[in-house]
Design an enzyme around this catalytic site. Structure first.
Site, PDB file in Angstrom:
ATOM      1  CB  ILE A  90      27.642  10.198   8.645  1.00  0.00           C
ATOM      2  CG1 ILE A  90      26.579  11.084   7.991  1.00  0.00           C
ATOM      3  CG2 ILE A  90      28.074   9.082   7.686  1.00  0.00           C
ATOM      4  CD1 ILE A  90      27.022  11.734   6.691  1.00  0.00           C
ATOM      5  N   GLY A  92      31.366   6.198  10.659  1.00  0.00           N
ATOM      6  CA  GLY A  92      32.391   5.827   9.677  1.00  0.00           C
ATOM      7  C   GLY A  92      32.538   6.871   8.586  1.00  0.00           C
ATOM      8  CB  ALA A  93      31.838  10.440   8.481  1.00  0.00           C
ATOM      9  CB  SER A  95      37.777   6.423   4.754  1.00  0.00           C
ATOM     10  OG  SER A  95      37.224   5.184   5.129  1.00  0.00           O
ATOM     11  N   GLY A  96      35.867   6.679   2.510  1.00  0.00           N
ATOM     12  CA  GLY A  96      34.931   6.013   1.609  1.00  0.00           C
ATOM     13  C   GLY A  96      33.564   6.655   1.497  1.00  0.00           C
ATOM     14  CE1 TYR A 273      31.143  -5.388   4.912  1.00  0.00           C
ATOM     15  CE2 TYR A 273      30.301  -6.757   3.132  1.00  0.00           C
ATOM     16  CZ  TYR A 273      30.535  -5.507   3.673  1.00  0.00           C
ATOM     17  OH  TYR A 273      30.147  -4.378   2.973  1.00  0.00           O
TER      18      TYR A 273
HETATM   19  P1  NDP Z   1      35.654   2.267   4.358  1.00  0.00           P
HETATM   20  O1  NDP Z   1      36.566   1.278   4.979  1.00  0.00           O
HETATM   21  O2  NDP Z   1      36.215   3.325   3.506  1.00  0.00           O
HETATM   22  O3  NDP Z   1      34.795   2.973   5.504  1.00  0.00           O
HETATM   23  C1  NDP Z   1      34.396   2.284   6.639  1.00  0.00           C
HETATM   24  C2  NDP Z   1      34.300   3.253   7.788  1.00  0.00           C
HETATM   25  O4  NDP Z   1      33.901   2.525   8.954  1.00  0.00           O
HETATM   26  C3  NDP Z   1      35.626   3.936   8.136  1.00  0.00           C
HETATM   27  O5  NDP Z   1      35.342   5.264   8.422  1.00  0.00           O
HETATM   28  C4  NDP Z   1      36.067   3.210   9.389  1.00  0.00           C
HETATM   29  O6  NDP Z   1      36.839   3.990  10.270  1.00  0.00           O
HETATM   30  C5  NDP Z   1      34.710   2.942  10.026  1.00  0.00           C
HETATM   31  N1  NDP Z   1      34.805   1.957  11.089  1.00  0.00           N
HETATM   32  C6  NDP Z   1      35.278   0.699  11.017  1.00  0.00           C
HETATM   33  N2  NDP Z   1      35.245   0.140  12.229  1.00  0.00           N
HETATM   34  C7  NDP Z   1      34.732   1.060  13.083  1.00  0.00           C
HETATM   35  C8  NDP Z   1      34.478   1.088  14.465  1.00  0.00           C
HETATM   36  N3  NDP Z   1      34.755   0.051  15.252  1.00  0.00           N
HETATM   37  N4  NDP Z   1      33.947   2.198  14.994  1.00  0.00           N
HETATM   38  C9  NDP Z   1      33.686   3.260  14.233  1.00  0.00           C
HETATM   39  N5  NDP Z   1      33.917   3.313  12.924  1.00  0.00           N
HETATM   40  C10 NDP Z   1      34.451   2.216  12.362  1.00  0.00           C
HETATM   41  O7  NDP Z   1      34.557   1.406   3.584  1.00  0.00           O
HETATM   42  P2  NDP Z   1      33.281   1.837   2.695  1.00  0.00           P
HETATM   43  O8  NDP Z   1      33.165   3.304   2.613  1.00  0.00           O
HETATM   44  O9  NDP Z   1      33.332   1.040   1.476  1.00  0.00           O
HETATM   45  O10 NDP Z   1      32.104   1.239   3.584  1.00  0.00           O
HETATM   46  C11 NDP Z   1      31.045   2.036   4.061  1.00  0.00           C
HETATM   47  C12 NDP Z   1      29.757   1.231   4.026  1.00  0.00           C
HETATM   48  O11 NDP Z   1      29.415   0.913   2.702  1.00  0.00           O
HETATM   49  C13 NDP Z   1      29.813  -0.085   4.785  1.00  0.00           C
HETATM   50  O12 NDP Z   1      28.625  -0.247   5.514  1.00  0.00           O
HETATM   51  C14 NDP Z   1      29.883  -1.122   3.684  1.00  0.00           C
HETATM   52  O13 NDP Z   1      29.325  -2.338   4.087  1.00  0.00           O
HETATM   53  C15 NDP Z   1      29.039  -0.443   2.632  1.00  0.00           C
HETATM   54  N6  NDP Z   1      29.213  -0.922   1.268  1.00  0.00           N
HETATM   55  C16 NDP Z   1      30.407  -0.757   0.621  1.00  0.00           C
HETATM   56  C17 NDP Z   1      30.549  -1.185  -0.686  1.00  0.00           C
HETATM   57  C18 NDP Z   1      31.825  -1.044  -1.427  1.00  0.00           C
HETATM   58  O14 NDP Z   1      31.861  -1.503  -2.573  1.00  0.00           O
HETATM   59  N7  NDP Z   1      32.860  -0.440  -0.865  1.00  0.00           N
HETATM   60  C19 NDP Z   1      29.421  -1.810  -1.384  1.00  0.00           C
HETATM   61  C20 NDP Z   1      28.235  -1.937  -0.607  1.00  0.00           C
HETATM   62  C21 NDP Z   1      28.134  -1.481   0.666  1.00  0.00           C
HETATM   63  P3  NDP Z   1      38.443   4.089  10.165  1.00  0.00           P
HETATM   64  O15 NDP Z   1      38.685   5.098   9.114  1.00  0.00           O
HETATM   65  O16 NDP Z   1      38.838   4.541  11.515  1.00  0.00           O
HETATM   66  O17 NDP Z   1      38.943   2.726   9.805  1.00  0.00           O
HETATM   67 MG1  PMR Z   2      31.744  -9.181  -6.464  1.00  0.00          MG
HETATM   68  C1  PMR Z   2      27.190  -7.899 -11.135  1.00  0.00           C
HETATM   69  C2  PMR Z   2      28.159  -8.535 -10.612  1.00  0.00           C
HETATM   70  C3  PMR Z   2      28.854  -8.174  -9.360  1.00  0.00           C
HETATM   71  C4  PMR Z   2      28.715  -7.081  -8.527  1.00  0.00           C
HETATM   72  C5  PMR Z   2      27.821  -5.907  -8.692  1.00  0.00           C
HETATM   73  C6  PMR Z   2      29.615  -7.262  -7.435  1.00  0.00           C
HETATM   74  C7  PMR Z   2      29.735  -6.393  -6.350  1.00  0.00           C
HETATM   75  N1  PMR Z   2      30.321  -8.431  -7.622  1.00  0.00           N
HETATM   76  C8  PMR Z   2      29.862  -9.019  -8.814  1.00  0.00           C
HETATM   77  C9  PMR Z   2      30.277 -10.202  -9.355  1.00  0.00           C
HETATM   78  C10 PMR Z   2      31.333 -10.972  -8.915  1.00  0.00           C
HETATM   79  N2  PMR Z   2      32.092 -10.707  -7.829  1.00  0.00           N
HETATM   80  C11 PMR Z   2      31.819 -12.187  -9.557  1.00  0.00           C
HETATM   81  C12 PMR Z   2      31.252 -12.791 -10.811  1.00  0.00           C
HETATM   82  C13 PMR Z   2      32.869 -12.631  -8.807  1.00  0.00           C
HETATM   83  C14 PMR Z   2      33.702 -13.891  -9.027  1.00  0.00           C
HETATM   84  C15 PMR Z   2      34.728 -13.659 -10.015  1.00  0.00           C
HETATM   85  C16 PMR Z   2      33.043 -11.706  -7.719  1.00  0.00           C
HETATM   86  C17 PMR Z   2      34.036 -11.814  -6.744  1.00  0.00           C
HETATM   87  C18 PMR Z   2      34.105 -10.965  -5.633  1.00  0.00           C
HETATM   88  C19 PMR Z   2      35.005 -11.068  -4.531  1.00  0.00           C
HETATM   89  C20 PMR Z   2      36.087 -12.078  -4.333  1.00  0.00           C
HETATM   90  N3  PMR Z   2      33.260  -9.873  -5.424  1.00  0.00           N
HETATM   91  C21 PMR Z   2      33.590  -9.353  -4.242  1.00  0.00           C
HETATM   92  C22 PMR Z   2      34.637 -10.034  -3.676  1.00  0.00           C
HETATM   93  C23 PMR Z   2      34.935  -9.437  -2.419  1.00  0.00           C
HETATM   94  O1  PMR Z   2      35.789  -9.735  -1.598  1.00  0.00           O
HETATM   95  C24 PMR Z   2      33.933  -8.320  -2.210  1.00  0.00           C
HETATM   96  C25 PMR Z   2      33.026  -8.707  -1.072  1.00  0.00           C
HETATM   97  O2  PMR Z   2      32.314  -9.673  -1.118  1.00  0.00           O
HETATM   98  O3  PMR Z   2      33.022  -7.913  -0.048  1.00  0.00           O
HETATM   99  C26 PMR Z   2      32.112  -8.332   0.975  1.00  0.00           C
HETATM  100  C27 PMR Z   2      33.134  -8.280  -3.476  1.00  0.00           C
HETATM  101  C28 PMR Z   2      32.116  -7.451  -3.926  1.00  0.00           C
HETATM  102  N4  PMR Z   2      31.472  -7.624  -5.122  1.00  0.00           N
HETATM  103  C29 PMR Z   2      30.573  -6.601  -5.287  1.00  0.00           C
HETATM  104  C30 PMR Z   2      30.640  -5.761  -4.148  1.00  0.00           C
HETATM  105  C31 PMR Z   2      29.812  -4.525  -3.953  1.00  0.00           C
HETATM  106  C32 PMR Z   2      31.584  -6.271  -3.307  1.00  0.00           C
HETATM  107  C33 PMR Z   2      32.068  -5.688  -2.009  1.00  0.00           C
HETATM  108  C34 PMR Z   2      31.458  -4.830  -1.129  1.00  0.00           C
HETATM  109  C35 PMR Z   2      30.248  -5.162  -0.307  1.00  0.00           C
HETATM  110  O4  PMR Z   2      29.427  -5.994  -0.539  1.00  0.00           O
HETATM  111  O5  PMR Z   2      30.097  -4.457   0.628  1.00  0.00           O
END
Ligand code: NDP
Ligand code: PMR
Length: 398
Positions: A90, A92-93, A95-96, A273
């Protein structure tokens, strides 16, 4: 930020007539129509494995690998047929989502997790505080923002003698507030360079290991997101993902003689991104088309839900980090806890019912998995092929 959130919301309404309306999309990017559809293996020691199947060899191997468990753990093979312990990498394990998935898989006792991370100490502390038992994980160094580090990881992994039964490409960086692009060691814009190109090389180089595994269900999973899919409300929040004609990508994303953005436009960290997530989802499908039939490997992607509390938002402004979790919890209702998201990704790794290849998984309000629809761009076959070919050139595979 409040104004920018509001202006984003307003512009969604304006765009509602094109490809995303609240009515069509619903929360979590689940369309209404989607909503309705709503052994025995001898211990495998690969010490004799040679690395000559790898296209790229690593000239110098520094002692970057720190294994917490020097021996290979196997499930006891008492009596009847027993499935051996699976071995999953895995990225990026630390965090998160990655950490929560490592924990969920390790807790089953059926998996040994290789935590492929750039910060050993952080990962060790994270594993300890998550309560992952020492014998169930190994930390190996991987910095996805350096192609040399990726090659070195692959080499080190080969030397470890472990089989590879599942690979999870999970790590990512998100730079929503960056005014200027930053770059990987190889000169690619950081988000696409790390999230896509680093993983592209990693998964290509580890494909042979997956093929060689005798595990009954071998899987390669690349984490996607709703925000890269413009067929959803979330995917229509500006800036929207758009790879265009890939002109910046074919120019090398270096910001010198080419744009740092895939579509050749001006740098925008949030868009970079989202573009990288489109590449992740296209890559998974291209893998499926090229390799599933011959190898039996399951290729999958997923949107785990909005895990609004993770480190992904570390570079966002403090007000965003404060408001984002309650906004997702109470307004969009798209929020999931890190623990729940980890269980979801763990299902994609090991659930016997999720073996279908080429699928982008999502979960409904009752946390039941379903095959979701990708946006037009994220399922564009021609774009996927072109993106794959350019990626091969950029990482030195072609
Ligand atoms: P985190 O920031 O918690 O986790 C990201 C991980 O990626 C960390 O372990 C970080 O390491 C690692 N990482 C970043 N850069 C590097 C690098 N150069 N080499 C190796 N590892 C690296 O974020 P999330 O858990 O939220 O993100 C995990 C995945 O989930 C991503 O693919 C993200 O796009 C996806 N995702 C997240 C959502 C969300 O709402 N959070 C929604 C949809 C998808 P370090 O700890 O060292 O910084
Ligand atoms: Mg978003 C169903 C509505 C929905 C969901 C599931 C997400 C997920 N978001 C939604 C709606 C909205 N968002 C709306 C209506 C807005 C405007 C008010 C909004 C805004 C917003 C911002 C500024 N949302 C965001 C951001 C970010 O900076 C995040 C992003 O784009 O990261 C790339 C984000 C996200 N919204 C999500 C999810 C899952 C993210 C972040 C993580 C990701 O895609 O990996």
């Amino acid at each position: 930020m409040a104004t920018s959130i509001l202006s984003s919301a307003l512009s969604i309404h304006k765009e509602g007539t094109s490809n995303a309306s609240l009515k069509d999309t619903g929360f979590l990017g689940i369309s209404l129509s989607n909503h309705l559809k709503s052994d025995f293996f001898p211990p495998v020691l690969k010490s004799k494995r040679t690395l000559n199947h790898r296209k790229l060899s690593v000239s110098t191997v520094r002692a970057q690998t720190i294994a917490t468990t020097p021996t290979i753990t196997r499930a006891p093979t008492q009596g009847r047929k027993t499935l051996r312990t699976g071995s999953v990498v895995i990225t990026g394990a630390s965090s998160g989502l990655g950490l929560a998935t490592a924990k969920a898989l390790a807790e089953t006792g059926k998996w040994h997790v290789i935590m492929a991370c750039r910060d050993y100490l952080k990962t060790e502390r994270a594993a300890k505080s998550a309560g992952i038992a020492k014998e169930n994980y190994t930390i190996m160094h991987l910095d996805l923002s350096s192609l040399d580090s990726v090659k070195q990881f692959v080499d080190n992994f080969g030397r470890s003698g472990r089989p590879l039964d599942a690979l999870v490409c999970n790590a990512a960086v998100y730079q929503p507030t960056a005014k200027e692009p930053s770059f990987t060691a190889d000169g690619f814009e950081l988000s696409v360079g790390t999230n896509h190109l680093g993983h592209f090389l990693l998964s290509r180089l580890l494909l042979d290991d997956l093929k060689q595994s005798d595990y009954p269900s071998k899987r390669l999973i690349i984490v996607g997101s709703i925000t890269g899919n413009t067929n959803t409300l979330a995917g229509n929040v500006p800036p929207k993902a758009n790879l265009g004609d890939l002109r910046g990508f074919s120019g090398g994303l270096n910001g010198l003689n080419s744009s740092a953005m895939i579509d050749g436009g001006n740098f925008d960290g949030a868009k970079a991104y989202k573009d990288s997530k489109v590449c992740n989802m296209l890559t998974m499908q291209e893998f499926h088309r090229r390799y599933h039939k011959d190898t039996g490997i399951t290729f999958a992607s997923l949107y785990p839900g909005c895990i609004a509390t993770t480190g992904l938002f570390r570079e966002h402004i403090p007000l965003f980090r404060l408001l984002f979790p309650p906004f997702q919890k109470y307004i969009t209702k798209g929020f999931v806890s890190e623990e729940e998201s980890g269980k979801r990704l763990a299902q994609v790794v090991s659930d016997p019912s999720l073996t279908k290849s080429g699928v982008y998984w999502s979960w409904n309000k009752d946390s039941a998995s379903f095959e979701n629809q990708l946006s037009q761009e994220a399922s564009d076959v021609e774009k996927a092929r072109k993106m794959w070919d350019i990626s091969e050139k950029l990482v030195g595979l072609a």
